[in-house]
Structure formats: C-alpha cells, structure tokens
Motif scaffolding. Structure first.
Motif, mmCIF file in Angstrom:
data_model
loop_
_atom_site.group_PDB
_atom_site.id
_atom_site.type_symbol
_atom_site.label_atom_id
_atom_site.label_comp_id
_atom_site.label_asym_id
_atom_site.label_seq_id
_atom_site.Cartn_x
_atom_site.Cartn_y
_atom_site.Cartn_z
ATOM 1 N N ARG A 62 0.815 -1.221 0.000
ATOM 2 C CA ARG A 62 0.000 0.000 0.000
ATOM 3 C C ARG A 62 0.846 1.266 0.000
ATOM 4 O O ARG A 62 0.453 2.293 -0.547
ATOM 5 C CB ARG A 62 -0.928 0.023 1.226
ATOM 6 C CG ARG A 62 -2.220 -0.755 1.045
ATOM 7 C CD ARG A 62 -3.234 -0.336 2.101
ATOM 8 N NE ARG A 62 -2.718 -0.437 3.454
ATOM 9 C CZ ARG A 62 -2.845 -1.505 4.237
ATOM 10 N NH1 ARG A 62 -3.482 -2.577 3.780
ATOM 11 N NH2 ARG A 62 -2.360 -1.516 5.455
ATOM 12 N N ASN A 63 2.014 1.208 0.632
ATOM 13 C CA ASN A 63 2.773 2.435 0.886
ATOM 14 C C ASN A 63 3.983 2.643 -0.007
ATOM 15 O O ASN A 63 4.589 3.721 0.032
ATOM 16 C CB ASN A 63 3.222 2.466 2.356
ATOM 17 C CG ASN A 63 2.054 2.667 3.300
ATOM 18 O OD1 ASN A 63 1.483 3.743 3.371
ATOM 19 N ND2 ASN A 63 1.683 1.598 4.011
ATOM 20 N N TYR A 64 4.341 1.651 -0.810
ATOM 21 C CA TYR A 64 5.551 1.800 -1.620
ATOM 22 C C TYR A 64 5.260 1.482 -3.079
ATOM 23 O O TYR A 64 5.344 0.332 -3.522
ATOM 24 C CB TYR A 64 6.685 0.924 -1.067
ATOM 25 C CG TYR A 64 7.095 1.355 0.317
ATOM 26 C CD1 TYR A 64 7.934 2.444 0.499
ATOM 27 C CD2 TYR A 64 6.594 0.717 1.452
ATOM 28 C CE1 TYR A 64 8.290 2.879 1.773
ATOM 29 C CE2 TYR A 64 6.944 1.138 2.722
ATOM 30 C CZ TYR A 64 7.799 2.223 2.876
ATOM 31 O OH TYR A 64 8.142 2.653 4.129
ATOM 32 N N ALA A 65 4.883 2.531 -3.812
ATOM 33 C CA ALA A 65 4.630 2.381 -5.246
ATOM 34 C C ALA A 65 5.952 2.089 -5.955
ATOM 35 O O ALA A 65 7.012 2.554 -5.552
ATOM 36 C CB ALA A 65 4.011 3.662 -5.795
ATOM 37 N N GLY A 66 5.879 1.302 -7.001
ATOM 38 C CA GLY A 66 7.077 1.028 -7.791
ATOM 39 C C GLY A 66 7.955 -0.062 -7.235
ATOM 40 O O GLY A 66 9.046 -0.302 -7.753
ATOM 41 N N ILE A 67 7.496 -0.759 -6.180
ATOM 42 C CA ILE A 67 8.354 -1.757 -5.539
ATOM 43 C C ILE A 67 8.536 -3.003 -6.414
ATOM 44 O O ILE A 67 9.428 -3.803 -6.182
ATOM 45 C CB ILE A 67 7.793 -2.132 -4.140
ATOM 46 C CG1 ILE A 67 8.897 -2.760 -3.273
ATOM 47 C CG2 ILE A 67 6.565 -3.034 -4.253
ATOM 48 C CD1 ILE A 67 8.559 -2.823 -1.801
ATOM 49 N N PHE A 68 7.687 -3.151 -7.448
ATOM 50 C CA PHE A 68 7.874 -4.251 -8.393
ATOM 51 C C PHE A 68 8.867 -3.876 -9.489
ATOM 52 O O PHE A 68 9.432 -4.749 -10.130
ATOM 53 C CB PHE A 68 6.527 -4.636 -9.042
ATOM 54 C CG PHE A 68 5.612 -5.396 -8.117
ATOM 55 C CD1 PHE A 68 5.701 -6.781 -7.994
ATOM 56 C CD2 PHE A 68 4.671 -4.731 -7.360
ATOM 57 C CE1 PHE A 68 4.866 -7.478 -7.139
ATOM 58 C CE2 PHE A 68 3.836 -5.417 -6.492
ATOM 59 C CZ PHE A 68 3.930 -6.799 -6.380
ATOM 60 N N GLU A 69 9.056 -2.561 -9.700
ATOM 61 C CA GLU A 69 9.909 -2.116 -10.803
ATOM 62 C C GLU A 69 11.347 -1.812 -10.374
ATOM 63 O O GLU A 69 12.246 -1.840 -11.196
ATOM 64 C CB GLU A 69 9.325 -0.842 -11.449
ATOM 65 C CG GLU A 69 8.063 -1.076 -12.270
ATOM 66 C CD GLU A 69 6.817 -1.168 -11.414
ATOM 67 O OE1 GLU A 69 6.785 -0.512 -10.351
ATOM 68 O OE2 GLU A 69 5.886 -1.912 -11.782
ATOM 69 N N MET A 70 11.543 -1.493 -9.084
ATOM 70 C CA MET A 70 12.873 -1.023 -8.685
ATOM 71 C C MET A 70 13.116 -1.287 -7.199
ATOM 72 O O MET A 70 12.175 -1.561 -6.446
ATOM 73 C CB MET A 70 12.991 0.484 -8.934
ATOM 74 C CG MET A 70 12.108 1.313 -8.022
ATOM 75 S SD MET A 70 11.878 2.971 -8.600
ATOM 76 C CE MET A 70 10.773 2.656 -9.975
ATOM 77 N N GLN A 71 14.400 -1.184 -6.828
ATOM 78 C CA GLN A 71 14.748 -1.245 -5.411
ATOM 79 C C GLN A 71 14.139 -0.030 -4.719
ATOM 80 O O GLN A 71 14.341 1.098 -5.148
ATOM 81 C CB GLN A 71 16.260 -1.233 -5.235
ATOM 82 C CG GLN A 71 16.965 -2.431 -5.840
ATOM 83 C CD GLN A 71 18.470 -2.254 -5.822
ATOM 84 O OE1 GLN A 71 19.000 -1.473 -5.048
ATOM 85 N NE2 GLN A 71 19.161 -2.983 -6.688
ATOM 86 N N THR A 72 13.395 -0.264 -3.644
ATOM 87 C CA THR A 72 12.664 0.802 -2.974
ATOM 88 C C THR A 72 13.041 0.841 -1.504
ATOM 89 O O THR A 72 13.071 -0.193 -0.827
ATOM 90 C CB THR A 72 11.141 0.566 -3.114
ATOM 91 O OG1 THR A 72 10.814 0.513 -4.507
ATOM 92 C CG2 THR A 72 10.348 1.675 -2.453
ATOM 93 N N ASN A 73 13.349 2.048 -1.003
ATOM 94 C CA ASN A 73 13.654 2.199 0.420
ATOM 95 C C ASN A 73 12.393 1.956 1.245
ATOM 96 O O ASN A 73 11.357 2.574 0.997
ATOM 97 C CB ASN A 73 14.178 3.607 0.707
ATOM 98 C CG ASN A 73 15.524 3.846 0.062
ATOM 99 O OD1 ASN A 73 16.321 2.934 -0.083
ATOM 100 N ND2 ASN A 73 15.784 5.080 -0.330
ATOM 101 N N VAL A 74 12.483 1.069 2.210
ATOM 102 C CA VAL A 74 11.333 0.715 3.042
ATOM 103 C C VAL A 74 11.649 1.058 4.495
ATOM 104 O O VAL A 74 12.670 0.627 5.045
ATOM 105 C CB VAL A 74 11.011 -0.796 2.909
ATOM 106 C CG1 VAL A 74 9.955 -1.210 3.914
ATOM 107 C CG2 VAL A 74 10.542 -1.106 1.491
ATOM 108 N N ASN A 75 10.774 1.843 5.102
ATOM 109 C CA ASN A 75 10.904 2.191 6.516
ATOM 110 C C ASN A 75 10.267 1.064 7.335
ATOM 111 O O ASN A 75 9.044 0.977 7.443
ATOM 112 C CB ASN A 75 10.212 3.533 6.778
ATOM 113 C CG ASN A 75 10.400 4.013 8.212
ATOM 114 O OD1 ASN A 75 10.528 3.217 9.136
ATOM 115 N ND2 ASN A 75 10.409 5.315 8.396
ATOM 116 N N THR A 76 11.090 0.200 7.895
ATOM 117 C CA THR A 76 10.580 -0.997 8.561
ATOM 118 C C THR A 76 9.817 -0.689 9.844
ATOM 119 O O THR A 76 8.907 -1.419 10.226
ATOM 120 C CB THR A 76 11.739 -1.971 8.852
ATOM 121 O OG1 THR A 76 12.806 -1.261 9.504
ATOM 122 C CG2 THR A 76 12.265 -2.583 7.560
ATOM 123 N N VAL A 77 10.183 0.407 10.509
ATOM 124 C CA VAL A 77 9.433 0.818 11.708
ATOM 125 C C VAL A 77 8.021 1.228 11.323
ATOM 126 O O VAL A 77 7.032 0.841 11.959
ATOM 127 C CB VAL A 77 10.150 1.976 12.437
ATOM 128 C CG1 VAL A 77 9.296 2.514 13.568
ATOM 129 C CG2 VAL A 77 11.500 1.502 12.979
#
Length: 630
Positions: A446-461
C-alpha cells in the motif's frame, strides 16, 4: 579584466561574461566589498572563482550546503584547480592535515560551512592563510528574515577585523529588500557595490491553473508542450506514483528524491539529461547543479513553501531564452495540505526542549556534560522509542544543528531496500497461502509504489506500526521472502552520527536560541502566506507580483502569464463549435472532457455550448455522463 577573460576561456570555455557577472568581477578585482543578487542560473560561482584565479592566494568560500560545496570542489578539481572543502564528519587530525595543505600546497579555494568559524582553532588557522578573497555564498542565510537563517553566519563579520584589506563578496539568488539590508549590515560590508540582475524572465510565462484532476491536467500540458519537463511533487511516494502513472499513459518519465542512492540519482539524472526520459518527477531535493537549458515546462503539483523556492524551481525552465512555461496547479485543498506539510511540522520551543532533553537521555548524557561526545544515531528508532513525530523531530534536530548545539550528519541511519522479483499475481497467491504474513505485505504494497519495478527504500518501523507488529517481525519476513526468491533485499548499516557541541544545560541551552526558533517559524508562516496570496490573486500580472515581492518595479504586464492571457478576448465561432460537437457525438458518445480534448477548448467554455445544445434538444446525456445525439 583581460586576464579574467583569459581565465574564463582557459578553464570554463567561455569567451565573455554575462553583464552582471562582469560588473561584479570588476568590482571584486578593484578591491571593493561587493553584493551580487543574481537569480538561479545566473552564474554566481564564477563571480568569485574567476577573480580568485586572477589574484595570488586563497579564496575562502563560506557556504551552508555540503552538497553544493562538494559539487563545486569536484568541478574545480576536474579543471585541475586545487580546492578543498572542510565538510562535517572530518576528524580533527584530518582537518589539521587539510589546513596544512591549504597553507603549504598552493591551493586556490577553501570551502567551509559557517559553523566551522565557531571553532576557535580553525579560525586561528584560517587567519594564518594567504587569503585573497572571502566569498559568502547563499548570503540570505545571514538574515533572520531569510529562508534558512543560520546564526553562525553572524560570525563571518569577525573576519573583517583580521582581513581588513581583503574584499568580501556576498552572493544570493533570492533576497527581498529587507533581507538585502540585513546582509549588508550583518556581514559588516563596507561601502559595498550592489549589483542586481533583474528577476524578470521575459520568455517564461507563469501560469496558475485550477485543477481538481491534476494528473489529467499534467497530461494535457505535456501533450501540448513536448520538450523536457520537471514536475515538482510533495514527497517521495508522489514521485513514484506520478512517474508510474505517466509512463502508463505513454510518456517517458523518471524520478528523483532524497531517498535514492547516489547511483540511482546519477542514473535517473543522466536519463533525463540525455532525454531518454525527458520528464523528471522530483521533490525539492532536485535542484542543485541542474544546467539543462532546453527545459520547456516546470510544473508544481503542490504549493511551494516560499516564493523564493518557487522562483528558483520555476526558473529552471527556458534558460535557452526560448518560450517556456512555469505552471502551478491549484486546487481548494492545497492550502490545508501546505500548512500540514510546512507549518504543522515546525517545532515550537516547548517541543524543541522536549526533544533535546530526550536526546540527552537517549545517550545517557548527564547535566553539565556531553561536549564533543559522538554517537551513532537512528532517527526512526529514537522517534519510535519516545513516540515522537518523525518530521517535526527531524526539523527540531536540524535547528539544533544550525545553532551549533549538536552536529547531525546523514540523517538516514539504516537503509532497507526491497524489490519484488515475482509477478504481482504471484504475490497475491503467496498471501492467500500465508495469511499470517498478509498484514506486513499489505502494509508494504500500500505504501511503496514502484516496488515491483525497482529497489525501494522501506521504513521498517513504519511498516511494522501499520501492520500492528514489531520491526523484528518485518525484517524476519523480508529475510524469509528473500530466501524464497520472492524479493531482493539489501540492507546497509551506515548509521548517521550526532555530535554534542555544547554541555547539556536543558532549559538554559534552549532558552538561549528560542528567539531564533520563533522568528524562523514566523518567517516560514509569512512565506507560505505570500505563496497563497500569489496563487489566489486574479487581478494582477503574475510576473509583476513576483518582481514586487523581490523589490523590483515593473511598469508593464508580461503578456504571457495566466492573468495576462485571461485578459485577451477569446475568439471562436459558437456555430462552428456546435457543429464539431454534433459531429463528434454522432461518431460515438463522449464526455465533456473528451470533447474538450478533441476540440482543443477549455472545458469551462465548452460547457456553455453543451448547455445550449441540451436546451435545444439536439443532444442528451446517458447514464455514463456521456453526450449522445437525440
């Protein structure tokens, strides 16, 4: 000036200066204190770099932006000009070596932040150098009315007492009359020569366009103006969203924001510069060092925080002198969103005290201690532990950094990058087979668009909080998915650092700088109010409004902004439009938007004719809000 021209051609491959550049350089060479006000793209750096190369000795450059310092040093070094930058994070022993190099190594440029001048031993070493010129870049920062007030700039004036015969040159791209007056007074400039390039951009039309559906309006603008474009958006997520949506619509877009790695930034910038992807979706992190003369359109999807930043960002269009457009899309909710983005995250004094005390407790610093102590720091962990809002806390820490109470470097402490390497349908299938993993995966998707196309920074907290679980569970799941070949996972542990520059004194520490914080917050509120007034004013030329804000008078309207064009009578034959509408709806049912696109007419004007046709019973509306013939 002849030698200056030779240096310009030898090192920068130009044969002549721009008019204001030449005036400033001549003034500096004549030994005068000089103040240059030049809009973005005017070539401010040459105004101190060229005279520094003409004269013997070192040019001391004081700049607040680490990235800008590094960029200019790299450019000078690429020309085989010896330059050094004393940026944050350099150990004292290394600082000593660098300053030794300046003293004995025939260097021409020494870049440092104004905060360095607060270190007495650094100041003493500088006094021993053969300084030939002192340049203050981004000089608006010296003023409490500027958009990035830094009290450490006030220390620059102390250099005057030692370098009594050395000229000072202060440069900025945007300063209101009040800020200009502050700069001259607070830097102690003596009988300065003031040179100001007009803020007028005769080839650039400023357009305020009301738009509820901003993506649709962007599509229209890009179809009409096909040259390279920059689209400024509010945040990183919007960068990915708009890039994805525009690419789906057939445009070629890339993106740029502060969360990308250096490699990603360079790759995306290169693809835009080469026009492989001529549309750049960006946050305000995209700004420094952009020199692409043929940008046709700059679009602001949201309100900027100030007219200073708007002017600089909009001014990246049309630097080749050809007709260009700066478009700001406006909707009724924009003001509320801008207040939320820019004002609600401003730390008030009570909040700043709370953050400072908790920061000291976090590192177990006793009252009266802590000076020069350095710690690795995770902003997300700190905020999570004390239940503090991240952006507001970060702004508070930045303020403490600017006041030289702490030194904060590299705010992103731990970077987790994720990319799904299986099809989205397979991810849905995985979720159906592993329902316990669904909350975390849904939070990520829901919160990280483009995560299928590229490496995406994810805030795990953040993901953990949304999923109602712990950060450890999120990291464990990502590791499991990596092992199953569902994602690629990259984790780096480059922690940021906090150095305490003063002993802990709690209220006494914060009370001393409270007045600066209150002035900063008031200034930011006033700046946003100026933006709102600029956007909502429908009675004046937009170019003249901007010029007035920067203290420049203009006797005539620009003729090409949204206001000026609205004053020109629209000539079109209603009979001809009616015929086109009837022809189009006979071919197939069409919405008012589709008719507007086909006829190339503003939807608001077209609706008048559609209403007439409805009244004459020549067309009707179906259940899909499409117009059809009767």
């Amino acid at each position: 000036m002849q030698k200056a021209l030779q240096i310009l051609e030898q090192y920068w491959n130009h044969k002549s200066f721009r008019s204001v550049q030449e005036d400033i350089i001549q003034s500096v060479l004549d030994g005068n204190d000089t103040f240059g006000l030049m809009p973005t793209g005017g070539g401010k750096s040459l105004c101190f770099q060229v005279p520094a190369m003409v004269n013997e000795g070192i040019c001391l450059v004081i700049s607040p932006l680490v990235a800008l310092m590094k960029d200019q040093v790299a450019q000078l070094q690429s020309k085989n000009i010896k330059a050094i930058a004393l940026t944050g994070g350099i150990k004292p022993d290394d600082l000593i070596d660098l300053l030794d190099n300046c003293q004995y190594g025939n260097y021409k440029f020494l870049y440092l932040s104004p905060e360095r001048l607060e270190q007495d031993w650094v100041l003493e070493r500088i006094k021993a150098l053969p300084i030939s010129l002192i340049a203050i870049d981004e000089a608006h920062c010296v003023s409490q009315w500027g958009h990035d007030f830094r009290p450490s700039y006030l220390k620059i004036k102390n250099l005057k007492s030692h370098f009594t015969k050395i000229p000072f040159v202060a440069l900025t791209a945007s300063a209101t009359p009040q800020v200009q007056e502050d700069i001259v007074t607070l830097l102690g400039l003596e009988n300065p020569k003031l040179f100001q390039k007009s803020f007028a951009r005769e080839n650039l039309g400023y357009h305020i366009i009301k738009a509820e559906d901003k993506l649709y309006k962007i599509k229209q603008i890009l179809q009409k103006n096909t040259g390279p474009s920059i689209i400024y958006v509010r945040n990183r997520k919007n960068c990915h969203d708009y890039a994805s949506q525009l690419n789906t619509l057939g445009f070629k877009a890339t993106f740029y924001h502060g969360g990308l790695s250096v490699k990603e930034k360079e790759a995306n910038m290169a693809s835009w510069m080469k026009e492989v992807n001529p549309i750049m979706i960006a946050t305000n992190a995209f700004g420094m060092g952009i020199d692409k003369p043929n940008v046709k359109t700059v679009i602001h999807v949201n309100l900027p925080e100030s007219l200073e930043s708007y002017y600089q960002e909009a001014g990246r269009a049309g630097r080749n002198g050809e007709k260009a457009f700066a478009v700001l899309l406006s909707s009724p909710s924009d003001v509320i969103q801008a207040e939320s983005q820019f004002l609600e995250v401003l730390p008030e004094v009570a909040f700043l005290k709370d953050v400072y005390v908790k920061l000291c407790n976090y590192f177990q610093i006793a009252y009266g201690e802590g000076i020069a102590e350095e710690f690795p720091f995770s902003l997300t962990h700190f905020c999570h532990q004390y239940k503090l809002p991240v952006l507001k806390t970060f702004n508070g820490l930045q303020f403490l950094d600017r006041q030289s109470i702490i030194s904060l470097s590299n705010e992103q402490s731990e970077k987790v990058q994720v990319q799904f390497i299986i099809d989205s349908r397979e991810v849905i299938r995985y979720i159906s087979l592993h329902p316990n993993d669904e909350p975390i995966l849904n939070s990520i998707l829901r919160n990280y668009a483009g995560i299928f196309e590229m490496q995406t920074n994810v805030n795990t907290v953040f993901v953990a909080k949304n999923a109602g679980t712990t950060e450890t569970n999120v990291l464990n799941l990502l590791e499991k998915l990596k092992g199953l070949g569902v994602v690629e996972l990259f984790s780096t542990q480059n922690e940021s650092k906090i150095t305490f520059l003063e002993v802990r004194e709690d209220d006494r520490t914060i009370n001393r700088v409270a007045k600066y914080l209150e002035k900063q917050n008031l200034n930011k509120k006033n700046q946003l109010a100026s933006v709102v007034a600029f956007v909502s004013d429908e009675l004046q030329c937009k170019s003249r409004l901007l010029l007035t804000y920067f203290g420049e008078k203009s006797e005539k309207d620009c003729g090409i902004c949204s206001y000026c064009l609205s004053q020109k009578p629209k000539e079109f034959s209603q009979e001809e439009i009616r015929k086109q509408v009837l022809q189009l709806v006979n071919e197939a049912p069409k919405t008012s938007r589709e008719l507007s696109e086909n006829i190339r007419m503003e939807e608001k004007q077209l609706l008048i004719i559609l209403k007439q046709l409805l009244e004459y019973n020549l067309i009707t509306i179906n259940t899909k809000n499409q117009f059809t013939p009767i």
